[in-house]
Design an enzyme around this catalytic site. Sequence first.
Site, short mmCIF file in Angstrom:
data_model
loop_
_atom_site.label_atom_id
_atom_site.label_comp_id
_atom_site.label_asym_id
_atom_site.label_seq_id
_atom_site.Cartn_x
_atom_site.Cartn_y
_atom_site.Cartn_z
N GLY A 122 0.83 -1.21 0.00
CA GLY A 122 0.00 0.00 0.00
C GLY A 122 0.86 1.25 0.00
O GLY A 122 1.92 1.29 0.63
N GLY A 188 23.65 -8.11 21.00
CA GLY A 188 22.51 -7.44 21.61
C GLY A 188 21.87 -8.30 22.69
O GLY A 188 21.34 -9.37 22.41
N VAL A 191 15.60 -8.03 24.55
CA VAL A 191 14.59 -9.08 24.71
C VAL A 191 14.81 -10.20 23.68
O VAL A 191 14.86 -11.39 24.02
CB VAL A 191 13.17 -8.49 24.54
CG1 VAL A 191 12.13 -9.56 24.66
CG2 VAL A 191 12.94 -7.37 25.53
N ILE A 192 14.97 -9.80 22.41
CA ILE A 192 15.05 -10.81 21.34
C ILE A 192 16.35 -11.60 21.44
O ILE A 192 16.36 -12.83 21.33
CB ILE A 192 14.90 -10.12 19.96
CG1 ILE A 192 13.48 -9.55 19.84
CG2 ILE A 192 15.20 -11.08 18.82
CD1 ILE A 192 13.23 -8.70 18.61
N ARG A 279 14.96 -2.86 16.51
CA ARG A 279 14.12 -2.78 15.32
C ARG A 279 13.84 -1.32 15.00
O ARG A 279 13.86 -0.47 15.89
CB ARG A 279 12.80 -3.54 15.56
CG ARG A 279 13.05 -5.02 15.82
CD ARG A 279 11.76 -5.78 16.07
NE ARG A 279 10.85 -5.77 14.96
CZ ARG A 279 10.93 -6.59 13.90
NH1 ARG A 279 11.89 -7.49 13.83
NH2 ARG A 279 10.04 -6.52 12.93
N HIS A 451 -4.34 -20.93 47.67
CA HIS A 451 -3.11 -21.53 48.16
C HIS A 451 -3.05 -22.99 47.71
O HIS A 451 -4.05 -23.68 47.79
CB HIS A 451 -3.08 -21.48 49.69
CG HIS A 451 -1.90 -22.22 50.27
ND1 HIS A 451 -0.63 -21.68 50.23
CD2 HIS A 451 -1.80 -23.43 50.86
CE1 HIS A 451 0.21 -22.55 50.77
NE2 HIS A 451 -0.48 -23.62 51.17
P1 FAD Z 1 4.13 -5.75 12.39
O1 FAD Z 1 3.76 -6.95 13.17
O2 FAD Z 1 5.54 -5.55 12.00
O3 FAD Z 1 3.20 -5.78 11.10
C1 FAD Z 1 3.30 -4.82 10.11
C2 FAD Z 1 2.73 -5.41 8.83
O4 FAD Z 1 2.61 -4.38 7.87
C3 FAD Z 1 3.60 -6.48 8.21
O5 FAD Z 1 2.84 -7.63 7.99
C4 FAD Z 1 4.08 -5.87 6.89
O6 FAD Z 1 4.19 -6.81 5.85
C5 FAD Z 1 2.94 -4.90 6.60
N1 FAD Z 1 3.33 -3.76 5.76
C6 FAD Z 1 4.34 -2.88 5.97
N2 FAD Z 1 4.34 -1.93 5.02
C7 FAD Z 1 3.31 -2.25 4.19
C8 FAD Z 1 2.80 -1.64 3.02
N3 FAD Z 1 3.31 -0.51 2.53
N4 FAD Z 1 1.75 -2.24 2.40
C9 FAD Z 1 1.21 -3.38 2.89
N5 FAD Z 1 1.62 -3.98 4.01
C10 FAD Z 1 2.67 -3.42 4.65
N6 FAD Z 1 6.12 -8.42 21.07
C11 FAD Z 1 5.40 -8.81 22.13
O7 FAD Z 1 4.54 -8.05 22.57
N7 FAD Z 1 5.63 -10.02 22.74
C12 FAD Z 1 6.58 -10.86 22.31
O8 FAD Z 1 6.75 -11.96 22.87
C13 FAD Z 1 7.35 -10.49 21.18
N8 FAD Z 1 8.30 -11.32 20.70
C14 FAD Z 1 8.99 -10.96 19.58
C15 FAD Z 1 9.94 -11.84 19.09
C16 FAD Z 1 10.65 -11.53 17.94
C17 FAD Z 1 11.70 -12.49 17.41
C18 FAD Z 1 10.38 -10.30 17.26
C19 FAD Z 1 11.11 -9.96 15.99
C20 FAD Z 1 9.44 -9.42 17.76
C21 FAD Z 1 8.73 -9.74 18.93
N9 FAD Z 1 7.78 -8.88 19.46
C22 FAD Z 1 7.08 -9.24 20.58
C23 FAD Z 1 7.48 -7.57 18.85
C24 FAD Z 1 6.21 -7.67 18.02
O9 FAD Z 1 6.37 -8.64 17.02
C25 FAD Z 1 5.89 -6.32 17.43
O10 FAD Z 1 5.81 -5.35 18.45
C26 FAD Z 1 4.55 -6.36 16.69
O11 FAD Z 1 4.56 -7.32 15.67
C27 FAD Z 1 4.24 -4.99 16.10
O12 FAD Z 1 3.00 -5.05 15.48
P2 FAD Z 1 2.62 -4.09 14.27
O13 FAD Z 1 1.27 -4.51 13.83
O14 FAD Z 1 2.85 -2.68 14.65
O15 FAD Z 1 3.70 -4.40 13.12
P1 AMP Z 2 16.52 -4.31 21.90
O1 AMP Z 2 16.46 -2.92 21.34
O2 AMP Z 2 15.84 -4.49 23.23
O3 AMP Z 2 16.13 -5.36 20.90
O4 AMP Z 2 18.07 -4.57 22.21
C1 AMP Z 2 19.09 -4.45 21.27
C2 AMP Z 2 20.40 -4.34 22.05
O5 AMP Z 2 21.50 -4.39 21.14
C3 AMP Z 2 20.53 -3.02 22.83
O6 AMP Z 2 20.67 -3.33 24.20
C4 AMP Z 2 21.78 -2.38 22.25
O7 AMP Z 2 22.56 -1.74 23.25
C5 AMP Z 2 22.54 -3.56 21.66
N1 AMP Z 2 23.47 -3.19 20.60
C6 AMP Z 2 23.25 -2.34 19.57
N2 AMP Z 2 24.37 -2.24 18.77
C7 AMP Z 2 25.32 -3.06 19.31
C8 AMP Z 2 26.67 -3.41 18.97
N3 AMP Z 2 27.30 -2.90 17.89
N4 AMP Z 2 27.34 -4.29 19.76
C9 AMP Z 2 26.72 -4.83 20.85
N5 AMP Z 2 25.47 -4.54 21.23
C10 AMP Z 2 24.75 -3.67 20.48
#
Ligand code: FAD
Ligand code: AMP
Length: 478
Positions: A122, A188, A191-192, A279, A451
């Site tokens: 989009g 890093g 969390v991830i 991210r 409990h």
């Molecule tokens: P997204 O989930 O990123 O979705 C955005 C969507 O928009 C995508 O599907 C993309 O394809 C679409 N899009 C983008 N631009 C366009 C366009 N121009 N046209 C059409 N479609 C488009 N969060 C938690 O709360 N709990 C967790 O345990 C957790 N674990 C995670 C583990 C990992 C490994 C990662 C990477 C993230 C995790 N997160 C977690 C973070 C979580 O995934 C994000 O905060 C969440 O997905 C954000 O939701 P959103 O809808 O804003 O964006």
């Molecule tokens: P988050 O934003 O919670 O996913 O965490 C990413 C982490 O990566 C942060 O704590 C950053 O300080 C760390 N980070 C970013 N760049 C570097 C780097 N070049 N070397 C080591 N750690 C990094």
Amino acid sequence: MADKYDVIVIGAGPAGYVAAIRCAQLGLKVACVEKWINKNDKPALGGTCLNVGCIPSKALLESSEKFEESCHHMGEHGISVKNVDIDVSTMIARKDKIVSELTGGIEQLFKANGIDWLQGRGRILPEKQVEVTAQDGKAATYAADNIIIATGSVPFDLPATPLHKDIVVDSEGALNWTSVPKRLLVIGAGVIGLELGSVWRRLGAEVIILEAQDTFLSMADQRIAKDAQRQFAAQGLDIRLSARVTSSEIKNGKVVVKYQDKDGDQEETVDRMIVAVGRRAYTENLCSDDVGLGFDERGLVHVNDYCETNVPGIYAVGDVVRGPMLAHKGSEEGVMVAERIAGEHAHLNYDAIPSVIYTIPEIAWVGQTEEQLKSAGVNYNVGSFPFAASGRAKAMGQAAGMVRVLADADTDRVLGVHICGPAASELIGQAVIVMEFEGTSEDIARTVFSHPTLSEAVHEAALSASNRAIHIANRKRN
Ligand code: FAD
Ligand code: AMP
């Protein structure tokens, strides 16, 4: 003229698909644009969270936890388990099945709610028009009274450590390995990085995590962070702080990583590497310049407390706007915006959004940390309770960690709750409800909990805020 909708949502992650469903529930005519193509080359809804984020990572955490438990923790129950082995491809296939069931479920929900899925990318044009370009390059234009941007986020890359095949990967790549690396380096300790590092350590990898900051989990309450750090170290996760990665290169199929710490230049050679350095908002080619959409200095779409952008009728929710990059935060923003478009007066309490890290120990919190209260000069009481004194935690064999309750010293209102230990991800929900109702530590203290449950630790921590916990010796205050 193009089809006209009340609302077009761009992006079907947890922020966008929830916004679309809520709009449809409120009687609005809705379309949702989504371009995601999954690893089977099929279009999919659900965004990062369902496809390559929250859900697949939790599936692998679950499998790897069962493996580690079978290998190391059954003997104490008198259960002998011999020749424990893991078929990593089966584990990945199980994860993929969960993902496809859930993303298929969103497709069903769209159908049930009469939401049109416009497959493709989009792009917002002036006059609230949205051009959708399908995978085959064909474009169509649609118009809407309102547009909700929910385009989410993508991993940050470190130009000095480029991704390479399945050897140097981002979080998505690390969810698809079908063998266990011998030595794994994670950049890093966020969390991830911690969650994915834990998965592969449990499956047998030697895991080093390099973190540039000198504080572990700087966003968390530091008593909790220190406790968790100690537990991770005991598991064998080698977390090195103040370690900034400066470059990496592939040599003879291995990754040679250079980094700097307090002692100068360092080097590690590992079999694989995960780049997990955070991210960034995804806004590539999101709108034509003449739309005039405002962005902040970090590239996030600029919005006010109600997720309104500077362009009337255009909203933005989820990872693409300020605030924690969490699925539930985006979903609740989606609900708020849908309801406001329908003329309701919804709002979101940004002070009561829980955060969770799904490692062992689980780490979860809501509200302010002790460090934040101190620096704001707030007068507060602390109550804490160790899981070592919880009968249920002992019976479960998971008695490490604690609950901390921070309450305003004058009003007793709960300002923050921080948990490190078993089921922290579920227990934190109790604290969120208390904070949402502007409750006090006395409210928790006067509540009856079953409990033996882990919830009793929350109860006791609240009692401890006024020095009357039953199952620990209370501190004397001056
Ligand atoms: P997204 O989930 O990123 O979705 C955005 C969507 O928009 C995508 O599907 C993309 O394809 C679409 N899009 C983008 N631009 C366009 C366009 N121009 N046209 C059409 N479609 C488009 N969060 C938690 O709360 N709990 C967790 O345990 C957790 N674990 C995670 C583990 C990992 C490994 C990662 C990477 C993230 C995790 N997160 C977690 C973070 C979580 O995934 C994000 O905060 C969440 O997905 C954000 O939701 P959103 O809808 O804003 O964006
Ligand atoms: P988050 O934003 O919670 O996913 O965490 C990413 C982490 O990566 C942060 O704590 C950053 O300080 C760390 N980070 C970013 N760049 C570097 C780097 N070049 N070397 C080591 N750690 C990094």
